[in-house]
Structures are given as C-alpha cells and as structure tokens.
Design an enzyme around this catalytic site. Structure first.
Site, mmCIF file in Angstrom:
data_model
loop_
_atom_site.group_PDB
_atom_site.id
_atom_site.type_symbol
_atom_site.label_atom_id
_atom_site.label_comp_id
_atom_site.label_asym_id
_atom_site.label_seq_id
_atom_site.Cartn_x
_atom_site.Cartn_y
_atom_site.Cartn_z
ATOM 1 N N TYR A 97 21.545 14.172 -17.082
ATOM 2 C CA TYR A 97 20.148 14.200 -16.859
ATOM 3 C C TYR A 97 19.290 13.826 -18.393
ATOM 4 O O TYR A 97 19.656 13.575 -18.992
ATOM 5 C CB TYR A 97 19.892 15.143 -16.094
ATOM 6 C CG TYR A 97 19.365 16.656 -17.589
ATOM 7 C CD1 TYR A 97 18.091 17.099 -18.544
ATOM 8 C CD2 TYR A 97 20.609 17.067 -18.265
ATOM 9 C CE1 TYR A 97 18.293 17.352 -19.163
ATOM 10 C CE2 TYR A 97 20.218 18.364 -18.687
ATOM 11 C CZ TYR A 97 19.159 18.305 -19.957
ATOM 12 O OH TYR A 97 18.728 19.057 -20.578
ATOM 13 N N CYS A 98 18.210 12.931 -17.751
ATOM 14 C CA CYS A 98 16.996 13.019 -18.597
ATOM 15 C C CYS A 98 15.858 13.263 -17.616
ATOM 16 O O CYS A 98 15.846 14.990 -17.400
ATOM 17 C CB CYS A 98 16.514 11.504 -18.543
ATOM 18 S SG CYS A 98 16.703 10.562 -16.992
ATOM 19 N N TRP A 99 14.579 13.182 -18.277
ATOM 20 C CA TRP A 99 13.647 13.820 -17.510
ATOM 21 C C TRP A 99 13.266 13.928 -16.548
ATOM 22 O O TRP A 99 12.929 14.605 -16.100
ATOM 23 C CB TRP A 99 11.749 12.992 -18.597
ATOM 24 C CG TRP A 99 10.718 13.394 -18.137
ATOM 25 C CD1 TRP A 99 10.131 12.723 -16.905
ATOM 26 C CD2 TRP A 99 10.305 14.911 -17.964
ATOM 27 N NE1 TRP A 99 8.861 13.644 -16.614
ATOM 28 C CE2 TRP A 99 8.969 14.738 -17.066
ATOM 29 C CE3 TRP A 99 10.652 16.238 -18.882
ATOM 30 C CZ2 TRP A 99 8.170 15.898 -17.424
ATOM 31 C CZ3 TRP A 99 9.936 17.444 -19.052
ATOM 32 C CH2 TRP A 99 8.701 17.330 -17.854
ATOM 33 N N TYR A 126 15.288 16.618 -15.714
ATOM 34 C CA TYR A 126 14.934 18.300 -16.158
ATOM 35 C C TYR A 126 13.926 18.657 -14.931
ATOM 36 O O TYR A 126 13.508 19.810 -15.015
ATOM 37 C CB TYR A 126 14.443 18.168 -17.612
ATOM 38 C CG TYR A 126 13.616 19.311 -18.384
ATOM 39 C CD1 TYR A 126 14.555 20.120 -18.795
ATOM 40 C CD2 TYR A 126 12.464 19.112 -17.870
ATOM 41 C CE1 TYR A 126 13.172 21.100 -19.617
ATOM 42 C CE2 TYR A 126 11.889 20.313 -18.485
ATOM 43 C CZ TYR A 126 12.395 21.623 -18.997
ATOM 44 O OH TYR A 126 11.735 22.416 -19.683
#
Length: 359
Positions: A97-99, A126
C-alpha cells in the site's frame, strides 16, 4: 480469467490477515507518522526524493516528475529486490500500500508480479485504513462496558490497570498508547508522543482484541493526554460509564509519586521549566518556591505541595463535571500503594467492577 488479471481484484483492509507480508511503500516520514500495524517500510521514494518529485510536479508538470521519479523508483525497487526480498519463496504473497493505492504501490506490485510473486495492492491505500480506524472507534465505543478508575494524582491508577491485566481483566491503557502520564509533568524521558493518527490507530487496534461482552477498565482521563486528544466517541462513553474511585491515603500517594517520578530529579532545570507554566494559576511566589525545590532536588516537599495546592483541588472540581455517574461511584480505600498493596487494591476493584446488568 487470465492469470495476470488477479492483480485487479480489489483487496480491502479486512483481507490483510490473509497475506504473508504487509509492505508500506510510502516514504519513511509518512511511515513514522502512522502506518498499518505489522507493516514493514520499503519506500519507493525516500523523503528527499519525494520532495524533489513533488517540486517537479508543481513547477514543470506530471511528465517531468514521472520521468525523474521513475528512475528513482526503479533504483529503490532494485535495492529492495536485492536486499529486503532476496530470500522470499516463490509462493510469497505480499500486500502493498501507499497513500491512496496509486502509482507508488502500483509500481512495486508490478515489479513483484513480474518476478512471479502473487503481490496485491491495497485498494485505497493508507487512506482506506484510516477510514477503517475511525469507523472502528465510532462503532466500538458505544458498546464498551467501561469501568472508569478515578483517583487523585498519585493513586497508582496505571499500576492498578497493569495489576488488573495480570489477573486476566481487560484494560484500555490510554496513557501507554499516548506515551504520556497525562499530567503537567507526565512526559516520559526520551519517549516522544506518537502522532494523533498513530494514537488513534493504537486505540483501534486495542479494540480489536476486546471481548465486548466483558468489562473493560480504563483510567479516568481528561479529553487530552499531553498534546493528544482522545477520540470524541471514547470521551462520550467514558463520561457516561460507571466509576470506581481509588481513595488512597495522602502519605501513600506521596511515597508512590516519589518513586514513580524519581527520574524528574535527573534534569532539575527541565522540571523547573515545566513548573513555570503554573505561575498564572498558582502565583509567582508559590511557583518560585517550587522551582527552587526542583533545582535543589527536594522532590518530597515539591510533590507534597503540588498535591495539596494543584492536583487535589483540580481533581475535586473536575470529577462531578466530567463523569455523569460520579454520584453513584463505588470506592476502594487503601493506605498502601506498594506492589503488595496494589495487588490487594486490584482485587477490591475487580469486586466493584463485576457486571451489574445495567446497559
């Protein structure tokens, strides 16, 4: 369905336990602010690289930012493949995952899948987890069977929670999650408080382990612990919950405070500086005396007067105002706040905290 189409199936927060590794592809600074519990940080852009790419995006546009950023991402991914992921077996299943589930995690998933691993991307990144945390707190707080432990400063409430936990009771230790003791002098030496988001993540994670059919013991906190704010739904639930007051002998409280805050004597000037914040409330002459005691290492008279003039008057004023069932509180008295005394106190609190049948 083609084998490669598996990457397009949506993966949600509820699916996280089904993966071997949870990878946070954001920068170290983002990870430090808050992250999904159990995640490892394998950034595709470090903090400085992320700043450079963001500046390019604003000044020259998306193409130049992606051209420069793409080279950085490729170099970082190559390093992760050589180092962090070098020993992963062919059947390894990572979730990335990222932002918000965009290019950063997408690029890592693409490379991991090219290797042959069944890597997936967390839908929404996130941000989706953040929504989950807030929803978890909102949904759980009204269902908590709270028993709020109150008592004047120095009543060993945190140690009491630990003793209750050791006896199999459910506790919610908010000061532990906040890395702060809650009072003016409650900062822990060398331990910074978490971010507000990380504090809330810790609370939501603690909620997941609770049996909501059983009582949960919590210390009677104000709406803030240090610089952190308690979630509003939790404050509301605490304010309407049953209270158990620890009525400890002042001498026992003072002895406990001198043990529990002994480290404050290691930095007299820092202690004097904190006490200076009370001049508006207590007056210059009183605080000057306290500061001199702090500088001289005279903690016994300092804490005795802090109890008498500051902590106890504030406690008396605030309890009925903050807790709706304060008038119906149960009490447990003690003159012993040693380890043995706290053990006895825990048994008394357990007897008070038995379910009453009231919702």
């Amino acid at each position: 369905m083609h084998e490669d189409d598996k990457r397009y199936r949506p993966t949600r927060v509820a699916d996280i336990p089904g993966f071997d590794t949870l990878i946070d592809a954001r920068s170290p600074a983002e990870f430090a602010l808050d992250h999904i519990p159990g995640a490892i940080n394998c950034p595709v852009l470090d903090d400085e690289e992320r700043r450079i790419v963001g500046t390019l995006y604003k000044q020259t546009g998306a193409f130049e930012a992606r051209r420069v950023g793409g080279a950085m991402v490729a170099a970082n991914l190559a390093r992760h493949l050589r180092e962090q992921f070098a020993d992963r077996p062919a059947n390894w299943r990572p979730l990335v995952y990222c932002w918000r589930g965009g290019l950063r995690s997408g690029s890592m998933v693409t490379w991991l899948r090219l290797v042959g691993w069944d890597a997936q991307q967390l839908a929404g990144g996130y941000k989706s987890f953040r929504h989950h945390v807030l929803a978890q707190i909102e949904a759980t707080c009204p269902r908590l069977q709270l028993r709020v432990i109150c008592g004047a400063t120095g009543s060993a409430k945190t140690r009491l929670l630990q003793a209750l936990a050791a006896r199999g009771e459910q506790v919610l230790d908010l000061e532990h999650h906040a890395s702060h003791k809650g009072s003016l002098l409650g900062a822990l030496p060398g331990v910074p408080q978490p971010s507000q988001k990380q504090f809330e993540t810790r609370i939501a994670t603690a909620f997941e382990a609770l049996d909501l059919a059983r009582p949960v013991y919590v210390e009677g906190e104000s709406a803030r612990i240090g610089r952190l704010s308690l979630p509003i739904p939790l404050v509301a639930r605490m304010r309407g919950a049953d209270c158990i007051e620890v009525q400890a002998d002042p001498a026992a409280r003072l002895a406990y405070l001198l043990r529990d805050y002994a480290y404050l004597g290691d930095d007299p000037e820092a202690l004097a500086g904190q006490l200076g914040k009370l001049k508006e409330l207590q007056g210059k002459a009183v605080v000057d005396r306290w500061q001199q005691w702090a500088r001289d290492g005279e903690l016994a008279p300092l804490f005795a007067e802090l109890m008498l003039l500051h902590y106890d008057p504030h406690y008396e004023r605030s309890q009925a105002k903050h807790f709706g069932r304060w008038a119906q509180r149960m009490t447990v008295a003690t003159g012993d706040l040693t380890e043995a005394g706290i053990a006895v106190l825990a048994e008394g609190v357990r007897a008070c905290g038995e379910p009453t049948g009231r919702a």
